[in-house]
Design a protein around this motif. Structure first.
Motif, PDB file in Angstrom:
ATOM      1  N   ALA A  29       0.793  -1.231   0.000  1.00 20.78           N
ATOM      2  CA  ALA A  29       0.000   0.000   0.000  1.00 20.78           C
ATOM      3  C   ALA A  29       0.829   1.286   0.000  1.00 20.78           C
ATOM      4  O   ALA A  29       0.540   2.209  -0.770  1.00 20.78           O
ATOM      5  CB  ALA A  29      -0.965  -0.009   1.180  1.00 20.78           C
ATOM      6  N   PRO A  30       1.877   1.414   0.851  1.00 18.80           N
ATOM      7  CA  PRO A  30       2.593   2.695   0.878  1.00 18.80           C
ATOM      8  C   PRO A  30       3.327   3.005  -0.416  1.00 18.80           C
ATOM      9  O   PRO A  30       3.491   4.182  -0.771  1.00 18.80           O
ATOM     10  CB  PRO A  30       3.577   2.527   2.046  1.00 18.80           C
ATOM     11  CG  PRO A  30       3.736   1.062   2.198  1.00 18.80           C
ATOM     12  CD  PRO A  30       2.405   0.481   1.854  1.00 18.80           C
ATOM     13  N   PHE A  31       3.744   1.978  -1.142  1.00 12.95           N
ATOM     14  CA  PHE A  31       4.518   2.201  -2.367  1.00 12.95           C
ATOM     15  C   PHE A  31       3.608   2.347  -3.588  1.00 12.95           C
ATOM     16  O   PHE A  31       3.882   3.149  -4.475  1.00 12.95           O
ATOM     17  CB  PHE A  31       5.519   1.068  -2.564  1.00 12.95           C
ATOM     18  CG  PHE A  31       6.351   0.811  -1.344  1.00 12.95           C
ATOM     19  CD1 PHE A  31       6.944   1.871  -0.652  1.00 12.95           C
ATOM     20  CD2 PHE A  31       6.512  -0.457  -0.839  1.00 12.95           C
ATOM     21  CE1 PHE A  31       7.687   1.664   0.493  1.00 12.95           C
ATOM     22  CE2 PHE A  31       7.259  -0.682   0.311  1.00 12.95           C
ATOM     23  CZ  PHE A  31       7.852   0.376   0.984  1.00 12.95           C
ATOM     24  N   LEU A  32       2.518   1.598  -3.598  1.00  7.26           N
ATOM     25  CA  LEU A  32       1.546   1.761  -4.679  1.00  7.26           C
ATOM     26  C   LEU A  32       1.004   3.182  -4.710  1.00  7.26           C
ATOM     27  O   LEU A  32       0.907   3.808  -5.772  1.00  7.26           O
ATOM     28  CB  LEU A  32       0.403   0.765  -4.496  1.00  7.26           C
ATOM     29  CG  LEU A  32      -0.803   0.916  -5.428  1.00  7.26           C
ATOM     30  CD1 LEU A  32      -0.405   0.731  -6.879  1.00  7.26           C
ATOM     31  CD2 LEU A  32      -1.903  -0.080  -5.038  1.00  7.26           C
ATOM     32  N   THR A  33       0.678   3.710  -3.535  1.00  7.23           N
ATOM     33  CA  THR A  33       0.064   5.042  -3.483  1.00  7.23           C
ATOM     34  C   THR A  33       1.102   6.158  -3.436  1.00  7.23           C
ATOM     35  O   THR A  33       1.011   7.137  -4.181  1.00  7.23           O
ATOM     36  CB  THR A  33      -0.853   5.151  -2.265  1.00  7.23           C
ATOM     37  OG1 THR A  33      -0.116   4.830  -1.072  1.00  7.23           O
ATOM     38  CG2 THR A  33      -2.020   4.202  -2.381  1.00  7.23           C
ATOM     39  N   GLY A  34       2.109   6.016  -2.571  1.00  4.23           N
ATOM     40  CA  GLY A  34       3.073   7.098  -2.389  1.00  4.23           C
ATOM     41  C   GLY A  34       3.983   7.311  -3.585  1.00  4.23           C
ATOM     42  O   GLY A  34       4.252   8.449  -3.976  1.00  4.23           O
ATOM     43  N   ARG A  35       4.466   6.231  -4.183  1.00  5.83           N
ATOM     44  CA  ARG A  35       5.414   6.361  -5.282  1.00  5.83           C
ATOM     45  C   ARG A  35       4.734   6.585  -6.629  1.00  5.83           C
ATOM     46  O   ARG A  35       5.338   7.148  -7.541  1.00  5.83           O
ATOM     47  CB  ARG A  35       6.313   5.126  -5.350  1.00  5.83           C
ATOM     48  CG  ARG A  35       7.324   5.051  -4.210  1.00  5.83           C
ATOM     49  CD  ARG A  35       8.253   3.868  -4.359  1.00  5.83           C
ATOM     50  NE  ARG A  35       8.934   3.851  -5.640  1.00  5.83           N
ATOM     51  CZ  ARG A  35      10.016   4.575  -5.935  1.00  5.83           C
ATOM     52  NH1 ARG A  35      10.527   5.399  -5.034  1.00  5.83           N
ATOM     53  NH2 ARG A  35      10.580   4.488  -7.120  1.00  5.83           N
ATOM     54  N   ALA A  36       3.504   6.135  -6.781  1.00  4.11           N
ATOM     55  CA  ALA A  36       2.865   6.192  -8.096  1.00  4.11           C
ATOM     56  C   ALA A  36       1.612   7.064  -8.106  1.00  4.11           C
ATOM     57  O   ALA A  36       0.758   6.899  -8.974  1.00  4.11           O
ATOM     58  CB  ALA A  36       2.518   4.773  -8.554  1.00  4.11           C
ATOM     59  N   LEU A  37       1.529   8.004  -7.178  1.00  6.71           N
ATOM     60  CA  LEU A  37       0.304   8.793  -7.078  1.00  6.71           C
ATOM     61  C   LEU A  37       0.021   9.594  -8.341  1.00  6.71           C
ATOM     62  O   LEU A  37      -1.124   9.705  -8.781  1.00  6.71           O
ATOM     63  CB  LEU A  37       0.381   9.725  -5.860  1.00  6.71           C
ATOM     64  CG  LEU A  37      -0.899  10.490  -5.519  1.00  6.71           C
ATOM     65  CD1 LEU A  37      -2.070   9.555  -5.298  1.00  6.71           C
ATOM     66  CD2 LEU A  37      -0.685  11.356  -4.286  1.00  6.71           C
ATOM     67  N   GLU A  38       1.054  10.154  -8.956  1.00  6.49           N
ATOM     68  CA  GLU A  38       0.820  10.931 -10.185  1.00  6.49           C
ATOM     69  C   GLU A  38       0.268  10.054 -11.296  1.00  6.49           C
ATOM     70  O   GLU A  38      -0.645  10.451 -12.031  1.00  6.49           O
ATOM     71  CB  GLU A  38       2.108  11.603 -10.652  1.00  6.49           C
ATOM     72  CG  GLU A  38       1.907  12.459 -11.899  1.00  6.49           C
ATOM     73  CD  GLU A  38       3.187  13.119 -12.397  1.00  6.49           C
ATOM     74  OE1 GLU A  38       3.121  13.824 -13.412  1.00  6.49           O
ATOM     75  OE2 GLU A  38       4.248  12.914 -11.772  1.00  6.49           O
ATOM     76  N   GLN A  39       0.814   8.832 -11.419  1.00 10.15           N
ATOM     77  CA  GLN A  39       0.325   7.929 -12.456  1.00 10.15           C
ATOM     78  C   GLN A  39      -1.100   7.470 -12.148  1.00 10.15           C
ATOM     79  O   GLN A  39      -1.927   7.325 -13.066  1.00 10.15           O
ATOM     80  CB  GLN A  39       1.259   6.722 -12.588  1.00 10.15           C
ATOM     81  CG  GLN A  39       2.564   7.008 -13.321  1.00 10.15           C
ATOM     82  CD  GLN A  39       3.496   7.912 -12.527  1.00 10.15           C
ATOM     83  OE1 GLN A  39       3.481   7.889 -11.289  1.00 10.15           O
ATOM     84  NE2 GLN A  39       4.294   8.708 -13.215  1.00 10.15           N
ATOM     85  N   ILE A  40      -1.388   7.252 -10.875  1.00 13.99           N
ATOM     86  CA  ILE A  40      -2.755   6.879 -10.502  1.00 13.99           C
ATOM     87  C   ILE A  40      -3.713   8.014 -10.856  1.00 13.99           C
ATOM     88  O   ILE A  40      -4.806   7.781 -11.393  1.00 13.99           O
ATOM     89  CB  ILE A  40      -2.827   6.549  -9.000  1.00 13.99           C
ATOM     90  CG1 ILE A  40      -2.055   5.249  -8.707  1.00 13.99           C
ATOM     91  CG2 ILE A  40      -4.273   6.422  -8.542  1.00 13.99           C
ATOM     92  CD1 ILE A  40      -1.916   4.942  -7.233  1.00 13.99           C
ATOM     93  N   LYS A  41      -3.292   9.238 -10.580  1.00 15.28           N
ATOM     94  CA  LYS A  41      -4.145  10.395 -10.876  1.00 15.28           C
ATOM     95  C   LYS A  41      -4.361  10.563 -12.380  1.00 15.28           C
ATOM     96  O   LYS A  41      -5.512  10.687 -12.843  1.00 15.28           O
ATOM     97  CB  LYS A  41      -3.509  11.662 -10.299  1.00 15.28           C
ATOM     98  CG  LYS A  41      -4.244  12.949 -10.646  1.00 15.28           C
ATOM     99  CD  LYS A  41      -3.495  14.161 -10.115  1.00 15.28           C
ATOM    100  CE  LYS A  41      -4.183  15.462 -10.547  1.00 15.28           C
ATOM    101  NZ  LYS A  41      -3.445  16.664 -10.046  1.00 15.28           N
ATOM    102  N   ALA A  42      -3.269  10.568 -13.154  1.00 15.78           N
ATOM    103  CA  ALA A  42      -3.364  10.911 -14.576  1.00 15.78           C
ATOM    104  C   ALA A  42      -3.736   9.719 -15.460  1.00 15.78           C
ATOM    105  O   ALA A  42      -4.595   9.836 -16.342  1.00 15.78           O
ATOM    106  CB  ALA A  42      -2.031  11.504 -15.050  1.00 15.78           C
ATOM    107  N   ASP A  43      -3.092   8.569 -15.234  1.00 15.47           N
ATOM    108  CA  ASP A  43      -3.273   7.427 -16.129  1.00 15.47           C
ATOM    109  C   ASP A  43      -4.484   6.575 -15.782  1.00 15.47           C
ATOM    110  O   ASP A  43      -5.001   5.862 -16.645  1.00 15.47           O
ATOM    111  CB  ASP A  43      -2.032   6.526 -16.114  1.00 15.47           C
ATOM    112  CG  ASP A  43      -0.795   7.239 -16.639  1.00 15.47           C
ATOM    113  OD1 ASP A  43      -0.941   8.277 -17.317  1.00 15.47           O
ATOM    114  OD2 ASP A  43       0.323   6.758 -16.363  1.00 15.47           O
ATOM    115  N   VAL A  44      -4.918   6.650 -14.513  1.00 14.28           N
ATOM    116  CA  VAL A  44      -6.023   5.784 -14.088  1.00 14.28           C
ATOM    117  C   VAL A  44      -7.293   6.592 -13.811  1.00 14.28           C
ATOM    118  O   VAL A  44      -8.322   6.389 -14.450  1.00 14.28           O
ATOM    119  CB  VAL A  44      -5.620   4.966 -12.843  1.00 14.28           C
ATOM    120  CG1 VAL A  44      -6.798   4.119 -12.360  1.00 14.28           C
ATOM    121  CG2 VAL A  44      -4.431   4.069 -13.161  1.00 14.28           C
TER     122      VAL A  44
END
Length: 323
Positions: free
Chosen positions: A86-101
């Protein structure tokens, strides 16, 4: 329904239910794929990899790439389950989650493994407690946190058929069976115990603490309603309005930061519709220290005893006992 979590109660790791259900989905739907960040073991994907070697993509320790790859697979007609701590999925990839997903509304299922305090002794870098606050601010994102293995299975099946982004918390801390006969529906809270004096709202691993607390309060003459808010977004607004009107006060308890988490979401809604006294139990404005999940639950006051204390204060039972 049992409200205790002592040694006599069998406890379960929800990741096992997740892994078994993902295999079932892959067997029936060839579009089902998994993506991970060198976490085949910790995401319980070893059997999935053995069964479907051409449907698991391990990108290595590259979380931004992992989410982007998941979005690409979704655009290609697959149903990707993107799995990482959880901490790495959200913390490290938050920009990709926001823009790509989220912004692109791609059909990606983000599976946050071992959230909250599950990695206890590894310290604050590995504690996933900010994710509710981050994920629920993203438009289009459904946020789920099932409470036990049965609900994990149902939430996963729901996410598979849902067309759009979903964030799922998959707990590692062992929990008892709480919802084996409770139908799952995203956006709908489940009432696990009726009561009229106060409402206790749990999510994920804290639902068992809320139920245990309700049992202790009943012995004192306080009848607590217990709601399982396995959907953090969208909220079950009708359940909240009913709880406010019928019980008059609410305690929320979560293995997450209270700033922006489920408690904040509940308070934000009720402030504009039906304000009632509330206590929000969760991680305070500090980095979590190193320690076991049990120690941290007591430290931050989200264990059953802390819920009882909060309920006493709100319901007035504490003043009665003092008198």
């Amino acid at each position: 329904m049992s409200t205790t979590t002592d040694a006599a109660v069998e406890l379960h790791d929800c990741r096992k239910a997740f892994a078994e259900t993902l295999i079932e989905l892959a067997e029936t739907d060839p579009r089902t794929v998994a993506v991970c960040n060198d976490s085949v073991g910790s995401s319980n994907l070893k059997e999935f990899q053995q069964r479907f070697p051409d449907r698991l993509l391990n990108v290595g320790i590259a979380e931004q790439l992992m989410v982007g790859a998941g979005a690409g697979l979704a655009n290609g007609g697959r149903i990707p389950f993107v799995c990482a701590a959880a901490p790495f999925l959200t913390g490290r990839a938050l920009e990709q989650i926001k823009a790509d997903v989220a912004y692109s509304r791609t059909n990606v299922k983000l599976c946050a493994m071992s959230p909250g305090f599950a990695y206890g002794q590894l310290g604050p870098t590995h504690h996933g407690v900010e994710d509710f606050a981050w994920m629920r601010t993203l438009p289009e994102m459904v946020v789920l946190a099932p409470a036990d293995p049965a609900e994990t299975r149902e939430a996963l099946r729901w996410a598979h058929q849902y067309e759009g982004p979903v964030y799922l918390r998959i707990g590692r801390t062992k929990v008892p069976d709480l919802t084996p006969h409770v139908p799952f529906a995203a956006g709908r809270a489940a009432c696990l115990r009726e009561g009229h004096d106060i409402t206790l709202i749990g999510v994920g691993t804290t639902v068992s603490a809320a139920l245990t607390a309700a049992g202790k309060l009943a012995a004192e003459g306080v009848h607590a309603r217990v709601l399982n808010f396995s959907t953090v977004k969208p909220l079950d607004e009708q359940a909240l309005l009913a709880a406010a009107a019928e019980t008059g006060c609410i305690v929320t308890v979560e293995e997450a930061n209270v700033h922006g988490g489920l408690g904040s979401a509940v308070a934000e809604f009720l402030a504009g519709h039906s304000p009632v006294p509330m206590k929000l139990l969760g991680v305070r404005d500090e980095f979590t220290p190193t320690g076991s999940a049990a120690f941290l639950s007591e430290y931050f006051g989200i264990d059953a005893e802390a819920v009882v204390r909060a309920a006493r204060e709100l319901s007035g039972a504490g003043q009665g006992a003092a008198a």
